[in-house]
Design an enzyme around this catalytic site. Structure first.
Site, PDB file in Angstrom:
ATOM      1  NE  ARG A  67      21.310 -39.883 -43.731  1.00  0.00           N
ATOM      2  CZ  ARG A  67      21.840 -40.844 -42.727  1.00  0.00           C
ATOM      3  NH1 ARG A  67      21.236 -42.254 -42.787  1.00  0.00           N
ATOM      4  NH2 ARG A  67      23.009 -40.946 -42.119  1.00  0.00           N
ATOM      5  CE  LYS A  96      36.637 -44.783 -26.393  1.00  0.00           C
ATOM      6  NZ  LYS A  96      36.433 -46.249 -27.209  1.00  0.00           N
ATOM      7  N   GLY A 151      27.790 -36.712 -36.345  1.00  0.00           N
ATOM      8  CA  GLY A 151      27.086 -37.350 -35.456  1.00  0.00           C
ATOM      9  C   GLY A 151      26.295 -36.598 -34.343  1.00  0.00           C
TER      10      GLY A 151
HETATM   11  P1  AMP Z   1      31.975 -39.141 -29.976  1.00  0.00           P
HETATM   12  O1  AMP Z   1      31.067 -40.301 -30.844  1.00  0.00           O
HETATM   13  O2  AMP Z   1      33.321 -39.577 -29.823  1.00  0.00           O
HETATM   14  O3  AMP Z   1      31.702 -37.958 -30.767  1.00  0.00           O
HETATM   15  O4  AMP Z   1      31.259 -39.150 -28.485  1.00  0.00           O
HETATM   16  C1  AMP Z   1      29.975 -38.752 -28.304  1.00  0.00           C
HETATM   17  C2  AMP Z   1      29.561 -39.361 -27.067  1.00  0.00           C
HETATM   18  O5  AMP Z   1      30.267 -38.710 -26.085  1.00  0.00           O
HETATM   19  C3  AMP Z   1      28.234 -38.742 -26.558  1.00  0.00           C
HETATM   20  O6  AMP Z   1      27.560 -40.018 -26.397  1.00  0.00           O
HETATM   21  C4  AMP Z   1      28.421 -38.346 -25.021  1.00  0.00           C
HETATM   22  O7  AMP Z   1      27.774 -38.803 -24.176  1.00  0.00           O
HETATM   23  C5  AMP Z   1      29.909 -38.598 -24.763  1.00  0.00           C
HETATM   24  N1  AMP Z   1      30.550 -38.077 -23.635  1.00  0.00           N
HETATM   25  C6  AMP Z   1      30.729 -36.579 -23.799  1.00  0.00           C
HETATM   26  N2  AMP Z   1      31.213 -36.346 -22.521  1.00  0.00           N
HETATM   27  C7  AMP Z   1      31.206 -37.319 -21.723  1.00  0.00           C
HETATM   28  C8  AMP Z   1      31.943 -37.739 -20.589  1.00  0.00           C
HETATM   29  N3  AMP Z   1      32.291 -36.694 -20.037  1.00  0.00           N
HETATM   30  N4  AMP Z   1      31.927 -39.011 -20.161  1.00  0.00           N
HETATM   31  C9  AMP Z   1      31.499 -39.905 -20.927  1.00  0.00           C
HETATM   32  N5  AMP Z   1      30.895 -39.919 -22.200  1.00  0.00           N
HETATM   33  C10 AMP Z   1      30.778 -38.401 -22.743  1.00  0.00           C
END
Ligand code: AMP
Length: 417
Positions: free
Chosen positions: A35, A218, A374
């Site tokens: 940053r 999610k 992220g």
């Molecule tokens: P987000 O913050 O919603 O972009 O989610 C990122 C996170 O999703 C990461 O830490 C991944 O480990 C998790 N992730 C991706 N695929 C899966 C899965 N099949 N089961 C559980 N967690 C997941």
């Protein structure tokens, strides 16, 4: 609106909102200075023109109270090293009048963490939203926020906002302060300009085909973006943990996979909308399932519709990867947000790595590729591919809100909208 590249800062004092919210270890050492480096083009331009710099930033979440562990004094030396000159420090951002007045061309003053004052964020403290007195407290805080911003503005002749990471917040230093400068004396910094341009490439100057890849855990946190993208993309890959909500919604057995049971109807609705809008929705068909959420899990490849009990889908399978590649490699505009699997475990990085490789291939063939938000940034960094895509955004929440189609207060305040 002034443009930083055309502006001559000679003899001017510029107050610059930077994002110096860098991670520190327990001894206060910076563990990642991305940053600070990101702000350098703007800061160097101002200094080389013969201007003086007043730097302001937040660090962490001190919630309106002084917290020495979040003092920006800890990064003063690193900023001095990056700029190749001494950096003065104002231990209270509200009483820096004299220090600012004394600044000579080429000199730099760093203000203490803005969020040591509740006025920066402008939210009333110590009062619950349900309290009948909350609205009055909020109104009063908004007035105090204006005074706070006015004091910051009084230190300088020019305001520059180069903190994309906080551009989605209407804080004193990111937006309110802009009201105290004339249109020709406020502008976006180089980093902000680049970020805004990258989002425009994705939402306005689209070269087709446009493929968006949304992953992560999610569907609920991505729904705003998915809905906005549905009117723009040719291909929409939904992967990662969301896969299993879609599989279950279609009657699949998903074993112990991550799933949002209250979003099954939403998943079906997304599928219906994609069809109506002529968007090619690509969902994973097979997965790498593990028998525990760990890097030591035993694995098997199975259909996302038939995952055995006691197993959970943790990465995209080979058939899914092929389907993803087929719409990524020929694309001319690509957006990637969110991994295709639990990439933190080396055993489950294959899907995310394949996506990153396909994006790099498309970029080599002339596509514009934006990676942001992220975990997908962590992914390209993990694979050493950050320099092989067109643009890696520095803004998490700000990028996602911009892609949802929302106007960012930090940008609107400068553009006078
Ligand atoms: P987000 O913050 O919603 O972009 O989610 C990122 C996170 O999703 C990461 O830490 C991944 O480990 C998790 N992730 C991706 N695929 C899966 C899965 N099949 N089961 C559980 N967690 C997941």
């Amino acid at each position: 609106m002034a443009k930083i590249e055309d502006f001559n800062f000679n003899g001017k004092k510029a107050i610059v909102r930077v994002d110096f919210n860098v991670p520190l270890d327990e001894n206060g050492n910076i563990t990642d200075d991305t940053r600070i480096r990101g702000a350098l083009p703007t800061l160097k331009k101002i200094l080389e023109d013969g201007g003086a710099l007043i730097l302001m930033s937040h660090m962490g979440k001190p919630k309106g109270k002084v917290n020495p562990k979040l003092s920006l004094s800890q990064i003063r030396e690193a900023v001095a090293k990056a700029l190749g000159r001494d950096v003065k420090f104002a231990p209270d951002c509200m009483t820096a009048q004299e220090a600012a007045k004394d600044l000579k061309p080429g000199e730099v003053l760093l203000l203490e963490n803005l969020r040591f004052y509740p006025e920066e964020e402008g939210k009333p403290v110590g009062i619950d939203k349900a309290d009948p007195a909350y609205e009055a407290a909020k109104k009063e805080m908004k007035e105090r926020q204006k005074e706070f911003a006015k004091t910051l503005a009084s230190y300088a002749d020019v305001y520059v906002n180069d903190a994309f990471g906080t551009a989605h917040r209407r804080h004193a230093s990111t937006a309110v302060i802009a009201d105290y400068f004339d249109q020709q004396d406020k502008m976006l910094g180089f980093l902000m300009e680049k970020e805004v341009k990258a989002v425009d490439n994705i939402l306005k100057d689209i070269k087709r085909p446009f493929t968006a890849i949304m992953g992560g855990s999610k569907v609920s946190t991505k729904i705003g973006i998915i809905e906005n993208l549905m009117d723009k993309v040719d291909n929409l890959i939904l992967c990662g943990g969301m896969t299993y909500t879609f599989a279950k919604a279609q009657g699949g057995n998903i074993g112990d996979s991550i799933c949002e049971n209250d979003k099954l109807d939403l998943a079906l609705d997304i599928m219906k909308k994609a069809k109506e809008k002529g968007v090619n929705l690509v969902l994973g068909s097979d997965c790498v399932a593990g028998n525990q959420f760990s890097n030591d899990a035993d694995t098997q490849i199975c259909s996302v519709m038939e995952i055995p009990e006691g197993w959970e889908g943790m990465d995209a399978g080979p058939e899914s990867i092929k389907a993803f590649r087929d719409v990524i490699v020929p694309a001319k505009t690509i957006l990637w947000n969110g991994p295709a699997g639990v990439f933190e475990f080396d055993k489950f990085t294959t899907g995310s790595k394949a996506i990153a490789d396909a994006i790099v291939e498309a970029t080599e063939n002339g596509a514009f590729s934006l990676v942001g938000g992220g975990d997908s940034v962590a992914c390209v960094n993990k694979f050493g591919l950050a320099d092989s895509v067109s643009y890696v955004s520095t803004g998490g929440g700000a990028l996602l809100e911009a892609i949802e189609g929302k106007t960012l207060p930090g940008v609107a305040a400068i553009e006078g909208k």
